[in-house]
Design an enzyme around this catalytic site. Sequence first.
Site, mmCIF file in Angstrom:
data_model
loop_
_atom_site.group_PDB
_atom_site.id
_atom_site.type_symbol
_atom_site.label_atom_id
_atom_site.label_comp_id
_atom_site.label_asym_id
_atom_site.label_seq_id
_atom_site.Cartn_x
_atom_site.Cartn_y
_atom_site.Cartn_z
ATOM 1 N N LYS A 79 1.282 -1.114 -0.203
ATOM 2 C CA LYS A 79 0.138 -0.026 0.094
ATOM 3 C C LYS A 79 0.699 1.539 0.256
ATOM 4 O O LYS A 79 1.059 1.891 -0.854
ATOM 5 C CB LYS A 79 -1.646 -0.062 0.817
ATOM 6 C CG LYS A 79 -1.916 -0.996 0.912
ATOM 7 C CD LYS A 79 -2.934 -1.208 2.070
ATOM 8 C CE LYS A 79 -2.118 -1.883 3.801
ATOM 9 N NZ LYS A 79 -2.355 -2.884 3.456
ATOM 10 N N THR A 80 1.487 1.242 1.086
ATOM 11 C CA THR A 80 2.708 2.729 0.870
ATOM 12 C C THR A 80 3.635 2.401 -0.544
ATOM 13 O O THR A 80 3.456 3.523 -0.749
ATOM 14 C CB THR A 80 3.851 2.344 2.548
ATOM 15 O OG1 THR A 80 3.765 2.357 2.980
ATOM 16 C CG2 THR A 80 4.878 3.386 2.305
ATOM 17 N N ASP A 124 -2.296 6.938 6.257
ATOM 18 C CA ASP A 124 -1.666 5.266 6.559
ATOM 19 C C ASP A 124 -3.056 4.474 8.167
ATOM 20 O O ASP A 124 -2.866 5.615 8.849
ATOM 21 C CB ASP A 124 -0.341 4.726 6.927
ATOM 22 C CG ASP A 124 0.021 3.069 6.946
ATOM 23 O OD1 ASP A 124 -1.409 2.814 6.610
ATOM 24 O OD2 ASP A 124 1.229 2.800 7.104
ATOM 25 N N THR A 173 -5.681 -1.986 6.713
ATOM 26 C CA THR A 173 -5.678 -3.448 7.087
ATOM 27 C C THR A 173 -6.951 -3.519 7.407
ATOM 28 O O THR A 173 -7.421 -4.558 7.740
ATOM 29 C CB THR A 173 -4.903 -3.301 7.939
ATOM 30 O OG1 THR A 173 -5.616 -3.140 9.490
ATOM 31 C CG2 THR A 173 -3.704 -3.533 7.339
ATOM 32 N N ARG A 232 6.512 -8.365 1.103
ATOM 33 C CA ARG A 232 8.152 -7.892 2.275
ATOM 34 C C ARG A 232 8.077 -8.933 3.483
ATOM 35 O O ARG A 232 9.457 -9.101 3.344
ATOM 36 C CB ARG A 232 7.132 -7.103 3.631
ATOM 37 C CG ARG A 232 7.865 -6.769 4.537
ATOM 38 C CD ARG A 232 7.107 -5.961 5.426
ATOM 39 N NE ARG A 232 6.684 -4.550 5.221
ATOM 40 C CZ ARG A 232 5.433 -4.600 6.299
ATOM 41 N NH1 ARG A 232 5.033 -4.866 6.999
ATOM 42 N NH2 ARG A 232 5.065 -3.522 5.948
#
Length: 359
Positions: A79-80, A124, A173, A232
């Site tokens: 997302k980032t 975020d 999330t 990640r």
Amino acid sequence: MNWDETTDEAAPQAADRLVGASADGEDQAVEAALRPKDLDEFIGQEKVREQLDLVLRAARARGATADHVLLSGAPGLGKTTLSMIIAAEMAAPIRITSGPAIQHAGDLAAILSSLQEGEVLFLDEIHRMSRPAEEMLYMAMEDFRVDVIVGKGPGATAIPLELPPFTLVGATTRAGLLPPPLRDRFGFTAHMEFYEPAELERVIHRSAGLLDVEIDPAGAAEISGRSRGTPRIANRLLRRVRDYAQVKADGHITRDIAAAALGVYEVDGRGLDRLDRAVLEALLKLFGGGPVGLSTLAVAVGEERETVEEVAEPFLVREGLLARTPRGRVATPAAWAHLGLTAPQGKPGASGQADLFGA
């Protein structure tokens, strides 16, 4: 190829726990270097990429600011990274903050009033923003205006403040916690899915190239299979396997080297780590497969209730190893099989017919 973003409090713990330690400054620099810079480099999330590409191309063609974007999905899916790509594609600066950092309407007003025209604001954990700030955001998103309250009580005055057009990119999330009025103000919403093994292998091969690491297809597949569908985690495991290969071998990553390295870091063939297995072992060995309450299970493994619920449980449920029932947590037949244990008679796994959810 989107693996580094700020998420819920428990989310970074899950990723860091898989490698035994939190990422230090050098690791963070490496993660930043591995991020793709545009949509063409971004691996996976094909539907989201296609839809977002249309949104951004249309905005550029009109010479307008892109619509507000809401990205939802589990931690570590990109997302980032996508927010940074949006800014790059629009040739705009980006400002990054998070919901927990905005506890007062004044905090948000200070950020909004300093934005440049066309700037991308990445917010975020948007679901954790305070209610007063959230209500101020409604008007800012829709009318590019905020009302700043000066004074208190009957003498308070609302001063309207015009804002330059900007693009808000919200990440969460837990999309279900967002109030409908906020969700409805986003022009484009997207849900990020977990990655398939083949996609993670592409992520790993690209990252290995950037890190100047030699890796066999079989080695990449071994890491991919233990990465919990998350880029990640795949990249963090790759870096730990790289360390092992440099110290214990010739630096070349094969399937055997990858398996041996991940064994050292206690990540098994399905991606379960120490805490995951501790939860399953307590559930099976101490409580006969359940049902058992979450608090009791947390005490048994020496962790906080929130850690078990937010860090270990989601993956165990997704893997079909644990079920949440009205009477408590219950191990599935797959959990007994994974740990090589035999279920007592009448328990799930003994005959495969026991009712997980009770009467």
